[in-house]
Design a protein around this motif. Sequence first.
Motif, PDB file in Angstrom:
ATOM      1  N   TYR A 150       0.847  -1.201   0.000  1.00  0.00           N
ATOM      2  CA  TYR A 150       0.000   0.000   0.000  1.00  0.00           C
ATOM      3  C   TYR A 150       0.882   1.252   0.000  1.00  0.00           C
ATOM      4  O   TYR A 150       1.790   1.387   0.824  1.00  0.00           O
ATOM      5  CB  TYR A 150      -0.907   0.024   1.232  1.00  0.00           C
ATOM      6  N   SER A 153       1.575   4.079   3.377  1.00  0.00           N
ATOM      7  CA  SER A 153       0.907   3.373   4.474  1.00  0.00           C
ATOM      8  C   SER A 153       1.807   3.157   5.690  1.00  0.00           C
ATOM      9  O   SER A 153       1.485   2.353   6.569  1.00  0.00           O
ATOM     10  CB  SER A 153       0.384   2.022   3.984  1.00  0.00           C
ATOM     11  N   SER A 156       0.956   2.184   9.706  1.00  0.00           N
ATOM     12  CA  SER A 156      -0.250   1.370   9.851  1.00  0.00           C
ATOM     13  C   SER A 156      -0.103   0.522  11.114  1.00  0.00           C
ATOM     14  O   SER A 156       1.010   0.298  11.607  1.00  0.00           O
ATOM     15  CB  SER A 156      -0.420   0.449   8.637  1.00  0.00           C
ATOM     16  N   HIS A 184      -3.936   6.042   5.926  1.00  0.00           N
ATOM     17  CA  HIS A 184      -4.368   6.796   4.744  1.00  0.00           C
ATOM     18  C   HIS A 184      -5.175   5.950   3.760  1.00  0.00           C
ATOM     19  O   HIS A 184      -5.225   6.248   2.565  1.00  0.00           O
ATOM     20  CB  HIS A 184      -3.161   7.415   4.015  1.00  0.00           C
ATOM     21  N   ASN A 185      -5.791   4.881   4.258  1.00  0.00           N
ATOM     22  CA  ASN A 185      -6.583   4.019   3.379  1.00  0.00           C
ATOM     23  C   ASN A 185      -7.653   3.312   4.208  1.00  0.00           C
ATOM     24  O   ASN A 185      -7.557   2.120   4.490  1.00  0.00           O
ATOM     25  CB  ASN A 185      -5.685   2.997   2.682  1.00  0.00           C
ATOM     26  N   SER A 186      -8.678   4.055   4.587  1.00  0.00           N
ATOM     27  CA  SER A 186      -9.724   3.488   5.440  1.00  0.00           C
ATOM     28  C   SER A 186     -10.485   2.364   4.748  1.00  0.00           C
ATOM     29  O   SER A 186     -10.989   1.448   5.406  1.00  0.00           O
ATOM     30  CB  SER A 186     -10.700   4.583   5.878  1.00  0.00           C
ATOM     31  N   ALA A 188      -9.287  -0.001   3.125  1.00  0.00           N
ATOM     32  CA  ALA A 188      -8.548  -1.256   3.259  1.00  0.00           C
ATOM     33  C   ALA A 188      -8.444  -1.713   4.713  1.00  0.00           C
ATOM     34  O   ALA A 188      -7.871  -2.769   4.993  1.00  0.00           O
ATOM     35  CB  ALA A 188      -7.152  -1.110   2.665  1.00  0.00           C
ATOM     36  N   ALA A 219     -11.889  -4.068  -1.872  1.00  0.00           N
ATOM     37  CA  ALA A 219     -10.484  -3.853  -1.527  1.00  0.00           C
ATOM     38  C   ALA A 219      -9.689  -5.149  -1.497  1.00  0.00           C
ATOM     39  O   ALA A 219      -8.467  -5.133  -1.667  1.00  0.00           O
ATOM     40  CB  ALA A 219     -10.383  -3.155  -0.172  1.00  0.00           C
TER      41      ALA A 219
END
Length: 242
Positions: A150, A153, A156, A184-186, A188, A219
């Motif tokens: 990602y 990311s 995380s 930065h990738n809700s 996923a 996703a």
Amino acid sequence: MKIALLAALLSFAAQAASAATEFSLNAALTSDYRYRGISQTRLQPALQGGADLVHKPSGWYAGAWTSTIKWTSDAGGKGKVELDIYGGKRGELAPGIGYDAGILTYVYPSNKLGRVPGLANANTTEAYGQLSWGIALVKYSRALTNLFGYVDSKRSGYLDLAANPDLGNGLVLNLHAGRQRVAHNSAASYTDYKIGMTKDFAWASVALAAVGSTAAKAAYASPANGSFLGKRALLLTVSKTF
């Protein structure tokens, strides 16, 4: 006389070092390699194995583990193997309260995902810390790099809650719930869970588990065939430690 004494001392030191250090190997065959609830093998079987070295007096340890995978090539990259390299220290903070802290690097040799538009190199490094008491544990892992391909990311995190009560006669109940947050990738981010049983036999350990997740199908659909990699499933794993 001095040579004989030196030889005896060296022999004693070697035996002491050997007694203080524990080395083990492990191997497994699983019907589907699930990691944090997501299939790494497109819902297909995987062959796995590893090695661990532990210095018992200090609690320091190091190890390596590998598994066959499909997701890096399915995503447009290359590679069919995951290699995990880790090290850390475990011990007791107080009677009955254990800790485990270390660094884990997931290596996907020649994965080339960084060349795929919208993806980063799959190689990932995490720092982790764990507290345990009795049958229960809580563990948190934080990504020091991008997470599993990602983009952007780093930082995380994954929270792992588990309990493994011993039911007797070599039977253990396995309970787990986890929360993966992808920075930065809700879309996923998701929660996963497992309810299973492990039975120890003289020849191996056999585990049967029901797993699932709240991951979004969009996703976590396999680019190869559209299969939902976080679907509910029943997994069978046979493992052996040497």
